[in-house]
Design a protein around this motif. Structure first.
Motif, PDB file in Angstrom:
ATOM      1  N   ILE A   8     -39.672 -69.374  48.080  1.00 10.80           N
ATOM      2  CA  ILE A   8     -40.979 -68.931  48.581  1.00 10.80           C
ATOM      3  C   ILE A   8     -41.469 -67.704  47.809  1.00 10.80           C
ATOM      4  O   ILE A   8     -40.680 -66.837  47.453  1.00 10.80           O
ATOM      5  N   ILE A   9     -42.784 -67.697  47.535  1.00  6.52           N
ATOM      6  CA  ILE A   9     -43.424 -66.504  46.958  1.00  6.52           C
ATOM      7  C   ILE A   9     -44.141 -65.803  48.105  1.00  6.52           C
ATOM      8  O   ILE A   9     -44.961 -66.419  48.796  1.00  6.52           O
ATOM      9  N   LYS A  10     -43.819 -64.526  48.313  1.00  2.00           N
ATOM     10  CA  LYS A  10     -44.466 -63.754  49.382  1.00  2.00           C
ATOM     11  C   LYS A  10     -45.350 -62.665  48.796  1.00  2.00           C
ATOM     12  O   LYS A  10     -45.134 -62.228  47.661  1.00  2.00           O
ATOM     13  N   ASN A  11     -46.295 -62.194  49.575  1.00  2.00           N
ATOM     14  CA  ASN A  11     -47.168 -61.054  49.216  1.00  2.00           C
ATOM     15  C   ASN A  11     -47.997 -61.304  47.961  1.00  2.00           C
ATOM     16  O   ASN A  11     -48.265 -60.369  47.208  1.00  2.00           O
ATOM     17  N   GLY A  12     -48.385 -62.547  47.724  1.00  2.00           N
ATOM     18  CA  GLY A  12     -49.153 -62.841  46.517  1.00  2.00           C
ATOM     19  C   GLY A  12     -50.625 -63.097  46.821  1.00  2.00           C
ATOM     20  O   GLY A  12     -51.014 -63.326  47.963  1.00  2.00           O
ATOM     21  N   SER A  13     -51.437 -63.045  45.771  1.00  2.00           N
ATOM     22  CA  SER A  13     -52.829 -63.537  45.840  1.00  2.00           C
ATOM     23  C   SER A  13     -52.845 -64.818  45.027  1.00  2.00           C
ATOM     24  O   SER A  13     -52.301 -64.861  43.913  1.00  2.00           O
ATOM     25  N   PHE A  14     -53.483 -65.871  45.567  1.00  2.00           N
ATOM     26  CA  PHE A  14     -53.421 -67.191  44.943  1.00  2.00           C
ATOM     27  C   PHE A  14     -54.836 -67.740  44.722  1.00  2.00           C
ATOM     28  O   PHE A  14     -55.619 -67.821  45.669  1.00  2.00           O
ATOM     29  N   ALA A  15     -55.136 -68.139  43.495  1.00  2.00           N
ATOM     30  CA  ALA A  15     -56.412 -68.830  43.228  1.00  2.00           C
ATOM     31  C   ALA A  15     -56.206 -70.300  43.557  1.00  2.00           C
ATOM     32  O   ALA A  15     -55.252 -70.913  43.066  1.00  2.00           O
ATOM     33  N   VAL A  16     -57.103 -70.853  44.371  1.00  2.00           N
ATOM     34  CA  VAL A  16     -56.984 -72.274  44.733  1.00  2.00           C
ATOM     35  C   VAL A  16     -58.306 -72.974  44.409  1.00  2.00           C
ATOM     36  O   VAL A  16     -59.053 -73.383  45.304  1.00  2.00           O
ATOM     37  N   PRO A  17     -58.642 -73.106  43.113  1.00  2.00           N
ATOM     38  CA  PRO A  17     -59.956 -73.638  42.721  1.00  2.00           C
ATOM     39  C   PRO A  17     -60.220 -75.023  43.280  1.00  2.00           C
ATOM     40  O   PRO A  17     -59.323 -75.850  43.365  1.00  2.00           O
ATOM     41  N   GLY A  18     -61.477 -75.212  43.689  1.00  2.00           N
ATOM     42  CA  GLY A  18     -61.882 -76.523  44.203  1.00  2.00           C
ATOM     43  C   GLY A  18     -61.674 -76.644  45.695  1.00  2.00           C
ATOM     44  O   GLY A  18     -62.064 -77.635  46.296  1.00  2.00           O
ATOM     45  N   GLN A  19     -61.056 -75.621  46.325  1.00  2.00           N
ATOM     46  CA  GLN A  19     -60.844 -75.697  47.770  1.00  2.00           C
ATOM     47  C   GLN A  19     -61.828 -74.778  48.499  1.00  2.00           C
ATOM     48  O   GLN A  19     -62.549 -74.019  47.872  1.00  2.00           O
ATOM     49  N   ASP A  20     -61.828 -74.850  49.863  1.00  2.00           N
ATOM     50  CA  ASP A  20     -62.877 -74.162  50.642  1.00  2.00           C
ATOM     51  C   ASP A  20     -63.016 -72.689  50.292  1.00  2.00           C
ATOM     52  O   ASP A  20     -64.098 -72.187  50.041  1.00  2.00           O
ATOM     53  N   LYS A  21     -61.873 -72.024  50.304  1.00  2.00           N
ATOM     54  CA  LYS A  21     -61.887 -70.576  50.055  1.00  2.00           C
ATOM     55  C   LYS A  21     -61.140 -70.386  48.733  1.00  2.00           C
ATOM     56  O   LYS A  21     -59.973 -70.771  48.645  1.00  2.00           O
ATOM     57  N   PRO A  22     -61.758 -69.833  47.693  1.00  2.00           N
ATOM     58  CA  PRO A  22     -61.115 -69.857  46.363  1.00  2.00           C
ATOM     59  C   PRO A  22     -59.867 -68.998  46.204  1.00  2.00           C
ATOM     60  O   PRO A  22     -59.065 -69.247  45.315  1.00  2.00           O
ATOM     61  N   VAL A  23     -59.690 -67.970  47.074  1.00  2.00           N
ATOM     62  CA  VAL A  23     -58.491 -67.115  46.947  1.00  2.00           C
ATOM     63  C   VAL A  23     -57.794 -67.006  48.310  1.00  2.00           C
ATOM     64  O   VAL A  23     -58.451 -66.813  49.331  1.00  2.00           O
TER      65      VAL A  23
END
Ligand SMILES: CSC[C@H]1O[C@@H](n2cnc3c(O)ncnc32)[C@H](O)[C@@H]1O
Ligand SMILES: [Zn+2]
Length: 436
Positions: free
Chosen positions: A10-25
């Motif tokens: 598991i990766i914890k405490n991260g910021s994740f870009a999720v392009p193409g989804q409802d909320k991008p980050v």
């Protein structure tokens, strides 16, 4: 990262870009199980106690970038033939040198490019070239993902044409699905100006027989379009449509010079476009009508082209160029916003290569992702990480890279390739080419 018996970490405490989804980050955590993403979200999921933890503080996780057009071994010709227009560059500089390339040259040139791409955050690349077994070998060894094809120039006798076509078919058949599924293949006549119409039709037939997509250069320069009209009475888009290319799933590289009608043909046939802004600017080919293509519903992704016309393979640079030049030429500051440029480098890249399970971070997707170090002056303040990834970042900010859930780059060093040897062999290969 060592996995536990459930194969999870598991990766914890991260910021994740999720392009193409409802909320991008998303701010939170991501669980990887084997080669796929099992969970991503703001809440901590319930997991076994011994699941290894990776601390994502100061890291911005993004889907791995997808380079949808290039010729990897051409990194051996980086800086050899700058500041020339396409046809002169090809005929007087590239083709004479490429005629001397051995399998070993292609191996080391490709290794140099794959090293550069992985360290710069590219996890999938398209390659159209010769000696493709060597490109497949580098792909297998390095752990990168690739869409590979033997590109064929048909300005030769019918016997040689037949031989090259057979090589392209054999390669596509042998390697599709290999390297644990990381390699997929396509069928690729080089361009309408280097392959006569009856020859292109044979590639279409092969693509049908093997059930594979097609890839070609198209409408890169005005001279090419004019020559196509002179030779065949049609502009390249109508010409390729008539030859049946677009009856297969297709990706075309460049597509710089298009009429409204041609954009309509590409949209109706679901033809994807690999936009190569760096190469198009350097060769003075022009600026593709990207906003019009996107408006018409065409999938537009990004490619570097070879390092001899770019002159690097940094996909962050291509995303930034795509976000900047279309504002500049249109006078519209809203043209290709940062989030759209990110999608071109990721989600639309996956669609362009006909890959279903890469391009964003979501449960069930392949664990192909990268982490940028955001604890640097040019990433602060943390107003909008997607804006920073497009307008401020470069490949040098990539700290870690994973493909299929395996770490390939750690703190900027490639774990799967012998960097020092590749640099040495690539330089020796170029010197060998000059001396032959
Ligand atoms: C048949 S292998 C690929 C072939 O393509 C050539 N090439 C590299 N860049 C470009 C470009 O921008 N347009 C057309 N062809 C290109 C490369 O030199 C190889 O010969
Ligand atoms: Zn190309």
């Amino acid at each position: 990262m060592a996995e536990n018996k459930t194969n999870q970490w598991i990766i914890k405490n991260g910021s994740f870009a999720v392009p193409g989804q409802d909320k991008p980050v998303i701010q939170g955590c991501m669980v990887i199980e084997g080669d796929r993403i099992a969970y991503i979200g703001e809440e901590m999921p319930e997991l076994e106690n011994d699941v290894p933890v990776f601390d994502g503080t100061h890291l911005f996780f993004m889907p791995g970038l997808i380079n949808t057009h290039g010729h990897a071994a051409m990194s051996l010709l980086r800086g050899y033939g700058d500041d020339l227009a396409l046809q002169i560059w090809l005929q007087e500089k590239m083709w004479p040198m490429e005629a001397k390339f051995t399998s070993s040259d292609v191996y080391w040139g490709t290794a140099l490019s794959v090293l550069e791409m992985l360290k710069g955050g590219t996890t999938t690349f398209l390659d159209m070239y010769d000696h493709m077994d060597q490109v497949a070998k580098v792909t297998e060894e390095s752990g990168i993902r690739a869409s590979l094809m033997r590109g064929v120039i048909g300005l030769c006798s019918e016997d040689i044409q037949r031989h090259k076509l057979n090589e392209a078919i054999q390669f596509a058949r042998d390697w599709n699905g290999k390297a644990d599924g990381r390699i997929t293949t396509m069928i690729s006549p080089h361009a309408p100006y280097t392959c006569p119409p009856d020859f292109i039709e044979k590639f279409v037939q092969a693509a049908f027989d093997l059930d594979l997509p097609m890839h070609t250069h198209m409408s890169e320069t005005i001279a090419e379009v004019e020559q196509n009209v002179r030779d065949y009475g049609l502009r390249p888009v109508a010409h390729l449509e008539k030859l049946g290319v677009f009856s297969r799933p297709s990706l075309v590289a460049h597509a710089v010079h298009l009429t409204d009608e041609e954009i309509g043909i590409l949209a109706r046939n679901n033809v994807a476009v690999s936009h190569n802004p760096g190469s198009n600017l350097k060769l003075a080919s022009g600026v593709a009508r990207v906003t019009d293509l996107l408006k018409a519903g065409v999938t537009v992704s990004l490619g570097t082209d070879g390092a001899a016309s770019n002159n690097n393979l940094d996909m962050f640079e291509e995303m930034r160029l795509a976000a900047l030049i279309h504002k500049g030429v249109s006078g519209d500051p809203t043209a290709v916003p940062a989030y759209e440029a990110l999608k071109m480098g990721t989600v639309y890249g996956a669609q362009s290569l006909f890959l279903q399970d890469v391009g964003t971070l979501a449960p069930g997707m392949k664990a192909d992702f990268i982490a940028l170090n955001t604890d640097q002056a040019h990433f602060l303040p943390h107003t909008d990480l997607i804006s920073h990834a497009i307008y401020s970042a470069s490949g040098k900010d990539v700290e870690h890279v994973w493909v299929d859930g395996k770490q390939i780059v750690k703190h900027g060093a490639c774990l799967t390739m012998d960097e020092e040897r590749i640099r040495r062999e690539a330089q020796a290969a170029f010197e060998g080419l000059l001396s032959r």
